[in-house]
Scaffold this active site. Structure first.
Site, PDB file in Angstrom:
ATOM      1  N   LYS A 122       0.828  -1.216   0.000  1.00  0.00           N
ATOM      2  CA  LYS A 122       0.000   0.000   0.000  1.00  0.00           C
ATOM      3  C   LYS A 122       0.859   1.261   0.000  1.00  0.00           C
ATOM      4  O   LYS A 122       0.484   2.265  -0.604  1.00  0.00           O
ATOM      5  CB  LYS A 122      -0.930   0.013   1.215  1.00  0.00           C
ATOM      6  CG  LYS A 122      -2.092  -0.956   1.080  1.00  0.00           C
ATOM      7  CD  LYS A 122      -3.145  -0.707   2.133  1.00  0.00           C
ATOM      8  CE  LYS A 122      -4.349  -1.598   1.918  1.00  0.00           C
ATOM      9  NZ  LYS A 122      -5.353  -1.475   2.964  1.00  0.00           N
ATOM     10  N   LYS A 206      -3.963  -9.693  -7.632  1.00  0.00           N
ATOM     11  CA  LYS A 206      -5.196  -9.997  -6.906  1.00  0.00           C
ATOM     12  C   LYS A 206      -6.359  -9.113  -7.384  1.00  0.00           C
ATOM     13  O   LYS A 206      -6.134  -7.946  -7.701  1.00  0.00           O
ATOM     14  CB  LYS A 206      -4.839  -9.713  -5.439  1.00  0.00           C
ATOM     15  CG  LYS A 206      -5.833  -9.918  -4.424  1.00  0.00           C
ATOM     16  CD  LYS A 206      -5.260  -9.527  -3.058  1.00  0.00           C
ATOM     17  CE  LYS A 206      -5.412  -8.037  -2.791  1.00  0.00           C
ATOM     18  NZ  LYS A 206      -5.335  -7.652  -1.392  1.00  0.00           N
ATOM     19  N   LYS A 209     -10.217  -3.708  -4.977  1.00  0.00           N
ATOM     20  CA  LYS A 209     -11.063  -2.508  -5.085  1.00  0.00           C
ATOM     21  C   LYS A 209     -10.284  -1.369  -5.732  1.00  0.00           C
ATOM     22  O   LYS A 209     -10.874  -0.470  -6.314  1.00  0.00           O
ATOM     23  CB  LYS A 209     -11.466  -2.024  -3.681  1.00  0.00           C
ATOM     24  CG  LYS A 209     -12.382  -2.933  -2.904  1.00  0.00           C
ATOM     25  CD  LYS A 209     -12.555  -2.394  -1.469  1.00  0.00           C
ATOM     26  CE  LYS A 209     -13.066  -3.441  -0.512  1.00  0.00           C
ATOM     27  NZ  LYS A 209     -12.818  -3.166   0.896  1.00  0.00           N
TER      28      LYS A 209
END
Ligand code: TYM
Length: 344
Positions: A122, A206, A209
């Site tokens: 992230k 993956k 969102k």
């Protein structure tokens, strides 16, 4: 001298999990998490929350956050969570999460957090610009789990490392404060073909969102046309499906579509393969699209139904928060005593 094994946790089995209200839910969230919550609620006492405190570790528009909490709750209900059976609540309505997280911040080691891959993913190259909260995020997650003395944590594979860290924190707390067996060492419930759903555009990343391409994922709110289009455009290869899973090695996109089919149909990938062996994607994709529409269409519709009555969602969350606070209170009280905080 041999060290004695400390007594194991002797409390009841409990399930806890949560989802961040950071955007529309997708097929990965549904198969990796929501389907399992729904199944497990009938087997074991279950707590499912909306992780709004985790969400603000990265910027969230306050005007949208409450709406997104309702949306996740609607998805829980649409997937089959029953508020009469499971406790459904917003994390921020139970302040004990933050209080226990502080104690755990003083138990967890910097070296443990330095190893967390989700933070690295992230934060990317500029970790100095991220919030401190994003760094200590897994410690709050440990507090979420251990506040309810949860023994089982149904999650997708990407959360495995956080549950392992939770075990490390529980073990160190029990050991350092000489409180053997106080916290359980929870297990991540990951097994099954839905554990790691990959992007429809790239079988090596993956489904997420935050992927900029909407064609990379199927959203729970997608209508039948959108679902069918996304399956049709999903990346594949030119080879037919083989007879065994071994022969699918190196064919990430094919493996992913097969896994999605299996998870939606409640079967194993190997079982699905026996049905489709020898067939190409021209034949397989329409079947997958039909199955996805049949399974997800009613979920999206039910979600829209629940969202049309926000007052009902709010009353479910209010009642759930009350129950969660009741269960959390004795754990936090005991922790404060164990740590030696002032008070009775
Ligand atoms: P979150 O909001 O990113 O994802 C919610 C759940 O969906 C699973 N998931 C997937 N499963 C399969 N394939 C995928 N592509 C996929 N993408 C997401 C996640 O593994 C997760 O189970 N840190 C958590 C929220 C959380 C939590 C907790 C979970 C906070 N505290 C305590 C369990 C227990 C998260 O960010 O999930």
């Amino acid at each position: 001298m041999t060290e004695q094994t400390p007594p194991a946790y002797a409390g009841p089995a409990r399930v806890l999990s949560g989802v961040q209200p950071t955007g529309a839910l997708h097929l990965g969230n549904y198969l990796g998490a929501l389907v399992k919550f729904t199944r497990m609620q009938h087997e074991t006492e279950t707590f499912i929350f909306v992780a709004d405190m985790h969400a603000i570790t990265q910027w969230q528009d306050p005007k949208l956050l409450t709406a997104q909490v309702r949306e996740i709750t609607a998805a829980y209900l649409a997937a089959g969570l029953d508020p009469k059976v499971a406790t459904i609540f917003p994390q921020s309505a139970v302040p004990a999460h933050a209080e226990l997280a502080w104690v755990f911040n003083c138990v967890a080691r910097l070296g443990w957090l330095d190893r967390m891959t989700q933070f690295k993913d992230k934060a990317g190259k500029h970790k100095e610009r991220e919030s401190v909260g994003l760094y200590t995020y897994p410690v709050l997650q440990a507090a979420d789990i251990l506040l309810y003395k949860a023994t089982q944590v149904p999650v997708g594979e990407d959360q495995k490392q956080h549950v392992e860290l939770t075990r490390d924190i529980a073990q160190k707390f029990n050991h350092d404060f000489e409180a053997p067996g106080f916290f359980p060492l929870p297990e991540a419930m990951i097994a099954g073909p839905g554990a790691r759903i990959m992007s429809l555009r790239d079988g090596s990343s993956k489904m997420s969102k935050s992927d900029p391409s909407d064609y990379s994922r199927i959203n729970l709110t997608d209508d039948a046309d959108a679902i069918a289009q996304k399956v049709k455009k999903a990346r594949t290869d030119a080879e037919p499906l083989p007879e065994t899973l071994d022969e699918l090695k190196g064919r990430a996109e094919a493996l992913n579509l097969l896994g999605i089919y299996a998870a939606l149909d409640g079967r194993t990938s190997a079982e699905v393969l026996t049905e489709f062996a020898g067939q190409g994607f021209g034949a397989f994709k329409p079947k997958l699209a039909d199955l996805a529409v049949a399974k997800l269409g009613p979920v999206g519709e039910a979600m829209r139904g629940f969202l049309a009555d926000p007052a009902e969602i709010d009353s479910i969350l209010t009642a759930g928060a009350e129950r969660a606070r009741e269960v959390a209170a004795p754990t936090l009280h005991q922790v404060k005593k164990i740590v030696g905080f002032w008070g009775d």
